[in-house]
Enzyme design. Sequence first.
Site, mmCIF file in Angstrom:
data_model
loop_
_atom_site.group_PDB
_atom_site.id
_atom_site.type_symbol
_atom_site.label_atom_id
_atom_site.label_comp_id
_atom_site.label_asym_id
_atom_site.label_seq_id
_atom_site.Cartn_x
_atom_site.Cartn_y
_atom_site.Cartn_z
ATOM 1 N N LYS A 293 124.912 45.625 50.965
ATOM 2 C CA LYS A 293 124.249 44.470 51.584
ATOM 3 C C LYS A 293 124.548 43.223 50.791
ATOM 4 C CE LYS A 293 119.629 42.860 52.284
ATOM 5 N NZ LYS A 293 118.276 43.048 51.885
ATOM 6 N N LYS B 5 123.156 45.969 46.361
ATOM 7 C CA LYS B 5 122.607 44.778 47.008
ATOM 8 C C LYS B 5 122.910 43.581 46.122
ATOM 9 C CE LYS B 5 118.239 42.827 48.575
ATOM 10 N NZ LYS B 5 116.829 43.134 48.858
HETATM 11 C C1 PBG Z 1 113.771 42.560 50.179
HETATM 12 C C2 PBG Z 1 114.759 42.342 51.243
HETATM 13 C C3 PBG Z 1 115.480 41.179 51.530
HETATM 14 C C4 PBG Z 1 116.263 41.462 52.644
HETATM 15 C C5 PBG Z 1 115.999 42.768 53.014
HETATM 16 N N1 PBG Z 1 115.090 43.295 52.124
HETATM 17 C C6 PBG Z 1 115.399 39.836 50.937
HETATM 18 C C7 PBG Z 1 115.797 39.584 49.550
HETATM 19 O O1 PBG Z 1 116.287 40.427 48.810
HETATM 20 O O2 PBG Z 1 115.557 38.445 49.152
HETATM 21 C C8 PBG Z 1 117.207 40.523 53.311
HETATM 22 C C9 PBG Z 1 117.626 40.891 54.682
HETATM 23 C C10 PBG Z 1 118.261 39.804 55.459
HETATM 24 O O3 PBG Z 1 118.632 38.740 54.929
HETATM 25 O O4 PBG Z 1 118.437 40.002 56.662
HETATM 26 N N2 PBG Z 1 112.623 43.193 50.655
#
Ligand code: PBG
Length: 327
Positions: A248, A195
């Site tokens: 992601k 991520k």
């Molecule tokens: C954290 C999380 C995030 C997203 C999914 N899980 C936000 C982040 O890391 O700031 C982002 C998903 C999206 O942008 O659609 N719980």
Amino acid sequence: MTPLKFRMRRRRGSESMRALTRETRLHVTDLVLPIFVAERESDAGPVSSMPGVERYAVCQLERFAERLNGSGVLALMLFGIPAKKDAEGSGAWNDDGVVCQALRQLRELLPDLTLIADVCLCEYTSHGHCGMLNGEAVDNDRTLVALQKAALAYARAGADIVAPSGMMDGMVAAIRNALDENDQTDTAILSYAVKYASAFYGPFRDAADCAPSFGDRRTHQMDPANHREAQREAEIDLQEGADMLMVKPALSYLDVLSGLHHAFKGVPLAAYQVSGEYSMIKAAAANGWIDERKIALETLLSIKRAGADMILTYFALDAARWLHQDS
Ligand code: PBG
């Protein structure tokens, strides 16, 4: 003129010929719909930065289930919006917290669906960080204990898969241990192993009300410049017991997705088409600059072609309908 030796166009002359030679197909069963569930009804309603996305209150899930039923979408990723936040993020592991309530309801309303629960503290902490703080830094190891409690609560409430998204070191091993020691051996772990610290999460932070109140997430999320490091992240999470891995965001990281697809052949891979990817398409389409349906399907297909087995996307219900119309 000498006759051409190669004529690639021969295979593109008709739709049936193109269909016969098509390498990748997007199917509704590839899609996972993320859903935001609010504990309070006053927090429900449309998300302004994500046109077409709505936050449902726990008491509105029946209406949501009706929308989903018959769509062909088989899996949901749940995010909770708690009524109260605190410094520890304790709402994340409360057995009566918003995600547990939603899981129990959805389990009943949609018994055949695969329910995935996002496991992170950022929606539950008053400061918006993904873990407990030590000064201004996220305390990795103290956060692991909180993630264990949250994952266990979600498994007990009916989650088939728990998906730790906080990029804490050791999160997969910690969660696997907690699940196994408490009789939840059948709950799978989908790790957000890869991520990136991405600006594409902007609209989500509105939707889930989880923007950090200071600083950013670059001490735990990956540097967008790195690809080889993704392999290392994936390896570690697999050794710790992850059943599936996620990359992601999706579209800007197709090279990474493809790299993992080739490096880890037996591992189901997910890719998350995140909020910013969705909202950019929506905004351009609303201006009449692009064809929403074609662009959305093309991006989803490209994510599949790069190696994703499942795709988390806010387009899931629309795409399900479009795919059905096309078939
Ligand atoms: C954290 C999380 C995030 C997203 C999914 N899980 C936000 C982040 O890391 O700031 C982002 C998903 C999206 O942008 O659609 N719980």
